[in-house]
Design a protein around this motif. Structure first.
Motif, short mmCIF file in Angstrom:
data_model
loop_
_atom_site.label_atom_id
_atom_site.label_comp_id
_atom_site.label_asym_id
_atom_site.label_seq_id
_atom_site.Cartn_x
_atom_site.Cartn_y
_atom_site.Cartn_z
N ILE A 281 13.18 35.01 40.10
CA ILE A 281 12.60 33.63 40.58
C ILE A 281 11.26 33.58 39.73
CG2 ILE A 281 11.15 32.70 42.58
CD1 ILE A 281 13.32 34.42 44.45
N THR B 266 6.22 21.83 39.28
CA THR B 266 6.48 21.31 40.48
C THR B 266 6.07 19.79 40.55
OG1 THR B 266 5.46 23.40 41.61
CG2 THR B 266 5.46 21.49 42.98
N CYS C 171 16.12 19.52 47.31
CA CYS C 171 16.59 21.03 46.86
C CYS C 171 17.94 21.12 47.65
CB CYS C 171 15.52 21.88 47.40
SG CYS C 171 14.06 21.85 46.58
N MET D 290 19.47 23.85 45.46
CA MET D 290 18.50 24.30 44.83
C MET D 290 17.97 25.45 45.82
SD MET D 290 16.58 21.18 42.86
CE MET D 290 15.36 22.07 42.29
N ASP E 180 16.57 28.31 46.02
CA ASP E 180 15.58 29.45 45.62
C ASP E 180 14.41 28.97 45.24
OD1 ASP E 180 16.97 31.88 45.89
OD2 ASP E 180 17.72 31.51 44.11
N THR E 181 14.09 27.50 45.34
CA THR E 181 13.00 26.45 45.10
C THR E 181 12.40 26.46 46.40
OG1 THR E 181 14.19 25.61 43.20
CG2 THR E 181 12.09 24.30 44.16
N LEU F 78 5.17 25.65 43.64
CA LEU F 78 6.51 26.02 43.88
C LEU F 78 6.95 27.08 43.33
CD1 LEU F 78 8.77 22.67 43.72
CD2 LEU F 78 8.17 24.13 45.83
N SER G 263 10.77 28.80 41.51
CA SER G 263 12.26 28.46 41.33
C SER G 263 12.89 29.48 40.32
CB SER G 263 12.22 27.02 40.51
OG SER G 263 13.55 26.44 40.69
N THR G 264 13.91 29.05 39.84
CA THR G 264 15.06 29.84 39.12
C THR G 264 15.50 29.01 37.84
OG1 THR G 264 17.00 29.50 40.33
CG2 THR G 264 15.69 31.33 40.98
N ASP H 35 18.27 26.82 39.38
CA ASP H 35 18.18 25.62 40.33
C ASP H 35 17.05 24.66 39.63
OD1 ASP H 35 18.53 26.90 42.55
OD2 ASP H 35 16.81 27.02 43.47
N THR H 36 16.48 24.85 38.51
CA THR H 36 15.63 23.94 37.46
C THR H 36 16.87 23.15 36.74
OG1 THR H 36 13.92 25.58 37.35
CG2 THR H 36 13.88 23.68 35.73
#
Length: 392
Positions: A57, A64, A206, A211, A213-214, A268, A270-271, A274-275
């Motif tokens: 993460i 964001t 998300c 998503m 882990d965001t 935020l 994120s990973t 996720d992105t």
């Protein structure tokens, strides 16, 4: 066996880690919505010797802004707001603004704003607001710092009330300046939707995109996956190798516990995956997050002639304009791929980068944790070598 066209990109990223410019780096390159290359190297925690993995993460800071911009555009599609709406329709404290006079020497040398700030001004960073972060010594920087605009203990309403008495740096719509505008838009999203910003993200972006882990903070069970944050040994010289750990940046406890204010401009984590899911959802197609006309407007220049992305003490780049939430490249500069015209992009304070070229149907994502790393050489290497590997 034919060598992968991405080998030069991988070698360059490994070199950035080996030479002490990055602790670790994770990248993805897309053609259409297909991930054609995914690469991870280096460490998530240099001191503990923890290898970086694809599920680590990252603090994404101004990445964001992409989600907040999408949130505004989703509400636009719902018919719940218009981009030409004055911001005071949703945040009354921001009405009747004062503007610094040209050549002002004191913060009280002001004149009335000739027009209201609109949501369009906020989406394009032409509102007259500042950031109070990148221009030390200026009147607005000093005023923002003295007022405590960036105080992490503020609620959303306290943030707006702190910002409201401060003058604008210029008349709305008449210049481009990177600013807290997207944080203000996050407050607008909360007012219009009736939801906390993170809850709106979860319901409309998300959750549907997977998503997982965001979020605005990392809960205890995910804490081992939060990559450590580093800065260069010399912030003024990005070519000097070496890293310094920065556990307390931007403030002690950041991202490890819930905050009263969910920052739409930079809050935020994120990973990589996720992105990538978000970027895939912003590529044209039947399963896009936004309608075709909305996506097209998002990726089209929205600022007036003579306005372009410009940061203090950095070279001018008049070919980089601005759309609805992100930069739009209309003329590649000396560090851009020659074929990158029409690309939409942005990045974050800790060195994360994303870009989409809707004309070529390609995209790229880079995740790392180098504080103030945006604009460092590794970002240009990744950008150019990804284009070369894609044959663009």
């Amino acid at each position: 066996m034919t060598p992968s066209p991405f080998q030069p990109l991988h070698a360059a990223m490994r070199a950035q880690v080996a030479q002490g410019f990055l602790p670790g780096v994770a990248t993805a390159v897309l053609r259409g919505r297909e991930v054609v290359d995914r690469f991870v190297c280096g460490q998530a925690d240099v001191e503990a010797g923890v290898p970086l993995r694809g599920d680590h993460i990252f603090r994404v800071f101004s990445n964001t802004k992409l989600l907040t911009s999408c949130a505004v555009l989703l509400l636009l599609e719902d018919g719940r707001l218009r981009l030409d709406d004055p911001v005071e329709r949703y945040l009354p404290a921001l009405a009747h603004r004062q503007v610094l006079r040209p050549g002002a020497q004191r913060i009280d040398e002001v004149e009335p704003a000739r027009r209201s700030i609109t949501l369009q001004h906020l989406m394009t960073h032409t509102s007259g607001l500042g950031y109070g972060a990148f221009d030390p010594g200026t009147l607005l920087f000093e005023a923002y710092q003295a007022a405590g605009v960036h105080n992490p203990l503020l609620t959303q309403q306290q943030f707006i009330d702190t910002l409201a008495p401060l003058p604008l740096g210029f008349q709305p719509g008449e210049r481009w300046e990177y600013s807290l505008a997207t944080d203000v838009l996050g407050c607008v999203v909360e007012v219009v939707s009736g939801l906390a910003l993170g809850d709106f993200f979860q319901q409309r972006i998300c959750g549907p995109l997977g998503m997982t882990d965001t979020a605005f903070w990392v809960p205890e069970d995910k804490r081992p996956r939060l990559a450590a944050l580093y800065g260069g040994v010399d912030f003024m010289d990005p070519l000097k190798p070496g890293l310094v750990r920065m556990d307390d940046a931007p403030f002690p406890g950041a991202y490890t516990s819930p905050r009263l204010r969910q920052s739409g401009g930079g809050g935020l984590v994120s990973t990589l995956d996720d992105t990538v899911r978000l970027i895939q959802a912003l590529m044209p197609g039947s399963e896009a997050l936004l309608k075709p006309d909305t996506l097209a407007a998002m990726c089209r220049n929205q600022v007036a002639p003579g306005q372009y992305v410009q940061f203090p003490n950095m070279p001018a780049n008049p070919g980089r304009l601005f759309g609805l939430g992100s930069s739009v490249l209309v003329q590649p500069g000396p560090f851009d791929p020659p074929t990158a015209t029409d690309e939409v992009s942005w990045g974050g304070l800790a060195g994360t980068v994303w870009w989409i070229n809707p004309r070529l149907a390609i995209a790229g994502v880079l995740m790392t944790q180098r504080y103030y790393g945006f604009g460092n050489p590794y970002t240009f290497e990744f950008h150019n070598l990804a284009y070369q590997a894609l044959g663009c």
